[in-house]
Design a protein around this motif. Structure first.
Motif, short mmCIF file in Angstrom:
data_model
loop_
_atom_site.label_atom_id
_atom_site.label_comp_id
_atom_site.label_asym_id
_atom_site.label_seq_id
_atom_site.Cartn_x
_atom_site.Cartn_y
_atom_site.Cartn_z
N LEU A 14 0.80 -1.23 0.00
CA LEU A 14 0.00 0.00 0.00
C LEU A 14 0.83 1.28 0.00
O LEU A 14 0.30 2.35 -0.24
CB LEU A 14 -0.93 0.01 1.22
CG LEU A 14 -2.07 -0.98 1.21
CD1 LEU A 14 -2.86 -0.89 2.50
CD2 LEU A 14 -2.98 -0.73 0.03
N LEU A 15 2.12 1.18 0.26
CA LEU A 15 2.96 2.37 0.36
C LEU A 15 2.91 3.26 -0.88
O LEU A 15 2.77 4.49 -0.74
CB LEU A 15 4.40 1.96 0.68
CG LEU A 15 5.31 3.07 1.18
CD1 LEU A 15 4.75 3.69 2.45
CD2 LEU A 15 6.70 2.54 1.41
N PRO A 16 2.99 2.72 -2.10
CA PRO A 16 2.89 3.61 -3.27
C PRO A 16 1.55 4.37 -3.32
O PRO A 16 1.50 5.54 -3.69
CB PRO A 16 3.03 2.68 -4.47
CG PRO A 16 3.71 1.47 -3.94
CD PRO A 16 3.30 1.35 -2.51
N PHE A 17 0.46 3.71 -2.93
CA PHE A 17 -0.84 4.37 -2.93
C PHE A 17 -0.90 5.46 -1.86
O PHE A 17 -1.49 6.52 -2.07
CB PHE A 17 -1.96 3.35 -2.71
CG PHE A 17 -2.06 2.34 -3.82
CD1 PHE A 17 -2.60 2.69 -5.05
CD2 PHE A 17 -1.59 1.06 -3.64
CE1 PHE A 17 -2.69 1.77 -6.07
CE2 PHE A 17 -1.67 0.13 -4.66
CZ PHE A 17 -2.22 0.48 -5.87
N LEU A 18 -0.29 5.19 -0.72
CA LEU A 18 -0.27 6.19 0.35
C LEU A 18 0.56 7.41 -0.06
O LEU A 18 0.18 8.55 0.22
CB LEU A 18 0.29 5.57 1.63
CG LEU A 18 -0.57 4.48 2.27
CD1 LEU A 18 0.16 3.85 3.45
CD2 LEU A 18 -1.90 5.05 2.71
N VAL A 19 1.68 7.17 -0.74
CA VAL A 19 2.51 8.29 -1.22
C VAL A 19 1.74 9.10 -2.25
O VAL A 19 1.74 10.34 -2.23
CB VAL A 19 3.84 7.77 -1.79
CG1 VAL A 19 4.58 8.86 -2.53
CG2 VAL A 19 4.70 7.19 -0.67
N LEU A 20 1.03 8.43 -3.16
CA LEU A 20 0.24 9.11 -4.16
C LEU A 20 -0.89 9.93 -3.52
O LEU A 20 -1.15 11.06 -3.91
CB LEU A 20 -0.34 8.10 -5.15
CG LEU A 20 -1.00 8.66 -6.39
CD1 LEU A 20 0.00 9.48 -7.20
CD2 LEU A 20 -1.55 7.54 -7.24
#
Length: 137
Positions: free
Chosen positions: A54-60
């Motif tokens: 989920l980290l990429p989605f959280l950064v986005l």
């Protein structure tokens, strides 16, 4: 201004309030979510795996939130500069929420007149040729 053409398609004809268009759209709507986790070591490992996924989605989502915050901070100054310096407004016609056509329209009064004339043309079925290069499908 919201109008419908003879085919029933909804159009929105408005002024563009800032000189740029937002690039990130619908980020929060597509966020995946994991199952509930317990408090044992296996759940911690599974939670860590979900965090990495989920980290990429959280950064986005963070970037989208920062862009919105920047927009909220800049809009009052942009409006003040437009009023004081007599900056020109851009009128845009959106098909649904996708920008279809835009053009520079002059000051506040002339842009208002252009909005009404463009809306009347859309009601009659005179659809302008799209001139926006980054049309989303």
């Amino acid at each position: 201004m919201k109008v419908q053409d003879p085919t029933g398609q909804t159009w929105r004809v408005t002024r563009r309030w800032v000189p740029w268009r937002r690039r990130l759209k619908g980020v929060m709507a597509n966020m995946p979510s994991g199952p509930g986790l317990g408090d044992d070591p296996v759940s911690a490992v599974i939670g860590l795996i979900f965090l990495v996924i989920l980290l990429p989605f959280l950064v986005l989502a963070l970037v989208a939130a920062l862009e919105l915050l920047l927009l909220l901070l800049v809009v009052p100054f942009a409006l003040l500069a437009r009023v004081v310096l007599g900056r020109h407004w851009t009128v845009e016609a959106r098909r649904g929420f996708t920008i279809w056509y835009d053009e520079p329209a002059g000051d506040w009064q002339s842009s208002g007149l252009r909005i009404h004339s463009l809306a009347d043309a859309l009601r009659r079925g005179d659809i302008p040729t799209p001139n926006v290069t980054d049309l989303a499908d």
